[in-house]
Scaffold this motif. Sequence first.
Motif, PDB file in Angstrom:
ATOM      1  N   UNK A   1       0.819  -1.143   0.114  1.00  0.00           N
ATOM      2  CA  UNK A   1       0.075   0.101  -0.030  1.00  0.00           C
ATOM      3  C   UNK A   1       0.922   1.291  -0.188  1.00  0.00           C
ATOM      4  N   UNK A   2       0.285   2.309  -1.047  1.00  0.00           N
ATOM      5  CA  UNK A   2       0.939   3.648  -0.887  1.00  0.00           C
ATOM      6  C   UNK A   2      -0.374   4.574  -0.705  1.00  0.00           C
ATOM      7  N   UNK A   3      -0.181   5.101   0.677  1.00  0.00           N
ATOM      8  CA  UNK A   3      -1.308   6.065   1.132  1.00  0.00           C
ATOM      9  C   UNK A   3      -2.660   5.433   0.856  1.00  0.00           C
ATOM     10  N   UNK A   4      -3.529   5.992  -0.240  1.00  0.00           N
ATOM     11  CA  UNK A   4      -4.699   5.511  -0.541  1.00  0.00           C
ATOM     12  C   UNK A   4      -4.833   4.573  -1.539  1.00  0.00           C
ATOM     13  N   UNK A   5      -3.781   4.003  -1.903  1.00  0.00           N
ATOM     14  CA  UNK A   5      -3.917   3.158  -3.106  1.00  0.00           C
ATOM     15  C   UNK A   5      -3.163   1.753  -2.537  1.00  0.00           C
ATOM     16  N   UNK A   6      -4.103   0.526  -2.776  1.00  0.00           N
ATOM     17  CA  UNK A   6      -3.321  -0.632  -2.466  1.00  0.00           C
ATOM     18  C   UNK A   6      -3.121  -1.407  -3.792  1.00  0.00           C
ATOM     19  N   UNK A   7      -1.857  -1.946  -3.901  1.00  0.00           N
ATOM     20  CA  UNK A   7      -1.600  -2.532  -5.437  1.00  0.00           C
ATOM     21  C   UNK A   7      -1.794  -4.232  -4.984  1.00  0.00           C
ATOM     22  N   UNK A   8      -2.346  -4.708  -6.099  1.00  0.00           N
ATOM     23  CA  UNK A   8      -2.540  -6.387  -5.740  1.00  0.00           C
ATOM     24  C   UNK A   8      -1.912  -6.990  -6.916  1.00  0.00           C
ATOM     25  N   UNK A   9      -1.551  -8.030  -6.563  1.00  0.00           N
ATOM     26  CA  UNK A   9      -0.845  -9.062  -7.490  1.00  0.00           C
ATOM     27  C   UNK A   9      -1.157 -10.672  -7.300  1.00  0.00           C
TER      28      UNK A   9
END
Length: 712
Positions: free
Chosen positions: A5-13
């Motif tokens: 996660x970076x602030x208000x964005x969650x990156x998914x893989x």
Amino acid sequence: ISYDQSVDVLYLAHEDWQQRKLERRGDTSWSLVLYQPDDGPFTTGRTANVRLKPNATSGNTTLTAEASFFRPEHVGALFRLNHIRFNTSIVLAGDGVFTDPWRVSGIKETGTTSFNDRQFSYVTTGTWSGTVTMQRSIQGKEDGFNDYEYDNNNGDSDFTTNVTVTHEDDTDNNNIVSWHRLGFKTGEYTSGSITIAVTYEGYGAFGICRVTEYTSATQVSVEVLTPFTDTGYTDSWVEGAWSDNRGWPSAVGFFDGRLFWAGSDKFWGSESNDFEAFNLETEGDAGSIQRSIATGGAVSTARWILGLQRLLFGTDMSEISARSSSFDEPLTPTNITLKPTATNGVAPASPVRTDSTGIYIDLSGQDILEIKYNVDAQDYVATNLTRLHEELNESLNPALFDDGFVETAIQRRPENYIWVLRNDGMACAILYDAGEDTRGIFKLSTGRDNGLDDDRPLDRIVSIISLRASGEDEVYCAVERTVSDGAGGSEQNYHIEKFAPHSAALTRTYDSDAQDVVVKNGLYMADSYITTTATGMQSQTISGLDHLVGRVVIVIGQVVDGAYGPTGTEYTVNASGQITLTDVMTGTILIGLPYYGYYKSAKLAFAAQGGTALLQRKRIDQIGLALIDTHPDAIRIGHSFTEADMDELPRIGEDGVEVDPEANFTRSIETGMFPFPGNWDTDSRLHLLVRPGYSATLSALVTGVETKEKPS
């Protein structure tokens, strides 16, 4: 799913799916979108011996292969094509619009060997009204443009009718790198559209497109992201590294201001502080980092990425440390090397980070490992946290434990808890303090309807997560619960449930008469509970228990003219999601599933005259407990967890005064040593049970052991 996660964005893989971004736009506004960088990453070379060509240099067009190549799985894939000349046709219609700039370089030479590297030509067609201007920049393709002669034969910079021009340039510009473009300046477009076809043999560049639709093995539809410079065939092309055709990254993580993705045996780091930029043309240390994870041996599959003091990759073969030439230097495209630090291999589950230490599940799924920096090794070293806790793998439902541990989470407040979820729904908590090198482990399950008679849970925790909060961290679970289906059978339903904070186990009130704080049994001591208000009336019906139909529940609260705490009565929720109280209660009450607390001592091996008592017959003949805020009815003790083998605690406190069963102990109490009916066995142990609905805190215990020593 791997995530970071970076602030208000969650990156998914996930290796089977294109990456996603979960974006928070407000308290109740969320979006789940594809992660789609427009400039890479790409393969290191073309992936088939075939030439490709775009049908147009910009817009939505088609991409054609001269032989069968494309597959339906190419939809969503990027392609980057290089051409060796600028040969493009562009339509303009509007104020402030220009062609893509083309780069002019080289020299003009006259004489017996006359040639002109700087010569380009263009033709305009169409019906339009306005003024078209030639502009040139010697700063770059993005800015610095000024008016320039559109035809070196007349010196004018603009024209108002269609023209056919061969621009010769002149020797004064020899060796100058310049960028040229044509278009309408603001306020100089009137109507219509003009088509400008430009040809220059001295400039080639790459263009990028994304496949939007599969047509055939030789043609796909594409959207052009970076304009092409020609529409001819080229064998200089590369394919996007990510697609349904080539696979997707299986791990994601942040480190040093970059977003890293890893899949198969490769990894890709974005440009510094730009999480969607992978352009290898970006020069310098801020450029994208792209390379293989391979460190020798079999090909590895990346399972997670963990940023500690160094960047760590967990693969199915080993744990790998990425380092620069100096410990404190950042990773760059030219300053990075990878070394395996352990060869355990890791499970496909995201690790957790506690300060400078990482916790993760090993490849087998049976062990929890800690990885932290070791000064002697000058690198990260992995240690098994569960090597002395084989009971963590003793599943209550062996059929579901084939995959072992499957998920981790970390709770930082009120203490460090590393939550590790098993596939059978049991959660294990590691009380962990890396600074003091201390840890303790316990197991937690939900839904044991029959208490001591049957340890098999009816319910499963299927996911667990901890969120940081201003006080205690908030721990949430996704829970599968078995309930009645109303037709004599059962069915599963699912809920998001939240752990009550530690403070909810106790109710502290100030007694003005005693001028002291009085501690009472807490209200929130049941699972999947609801709270409501009791009316103080006989046979009150409580609704709102539809999620627990057919299940046995307990009630906690104030009984009129009685104790505060669990009533001791069990109720079965009817098909309407209701129970009818037999106890007359008042105030706020809680209704939920009961749960038990179990403690079993380690194997006792106290020293004796004949040596260690480990394998000698012995029994525990007395014990002493140090308790904090513990209800008198909370604890049962015995030499097994069988109900017949368990006794209540003595009702006499340390001061010799009988304990009031309707109140909790205030502050703390030490029971003193008292007799314990232990059994004679080579493995005699103490078993301690905390009953449902009661609060109890055991801070210390002492055992007295009697041995029957064998003669030496």
